[in-house]
Design a protein around this motif. Structure first.
Motif: not given
Length: 161
Positions: A17-32
């Motif tokens: 789950f830590e790896q999965v939710v890290r994608l949400r973090w990456v997505w947020t940063i990607e969107r600026g």
């Protein structure tokens, strides 16, 4: 972009789950977008949240041969009001479908969507909704979603006065 990638699509495991939710973090940063919380507290808190809600919020993941999680899609299940035909009714909502940019355009998002729909069917969901961006609308349409004239949407449950 890679020409052939060997990706496993499956339900996420609690220890991932830590790896999965890290994608949400990456997505947020990607969107600026500017996160309202630092990365590590977000990862810890979101993974704890996912474990606490694992019965109704089921992550599906795209995993590389080296066990890196490069994509996700969540099925959120909600119980529905009983009817005279069924006391056990459910609806689903596909949420947070995301694939890392370098893995896009290889059908991984579609495979994640189909996995979510399969799980929804297994769990008895009467229907599954998705809130999509204009860029991903055709991907959802190719993978089983369609417009429905009975579905309405409100951005907020709070009425403005």
């Amino acid at each position: 972009m890679t020409s052939h990638i060997d990706i496993e699509i499956r339900r996420g495991r609690r220890e991932e789950f830590e790896q999965v939710v890290r994608l949400r973090w990456v997505w947020t940063i990607e969107r600026g977008e500017a996160p309202a919380i630092d990365e590590e507290p977000f990862i810890v808190g979101a993974a704890d949240w996912a474990r606490a809600h694992a019965d109704t919020h089921i992550p599906h993941v795209a995993v590389t041969p080296d066990r890196s999680i490069i994509g996700m899609a969540w099925l959120a299940l909600t119980p529905r009001v009983a009817t005279t035909r069924s006391l056990d009714r459910w609806s689903g909502d596909l949420q947070s479908c995301y694939v890392l940019p370098e893995y896009r355009s290889h059908g991984i998002g579609g495979r994640l969507v189909r996995a979510v729909l399969d799980t929804a069917a297994e769990r008895g969901a009467e229907h599954v909704t998705v809130h999509t961006s204009a860029d991903s609308r055709s991907m959802y349409t190719r993978n089983g979603f369609r417009s429905n004239p009975r579905l309405l949407f409100s951005d907020s449950a709070i009425a403005e006065g």
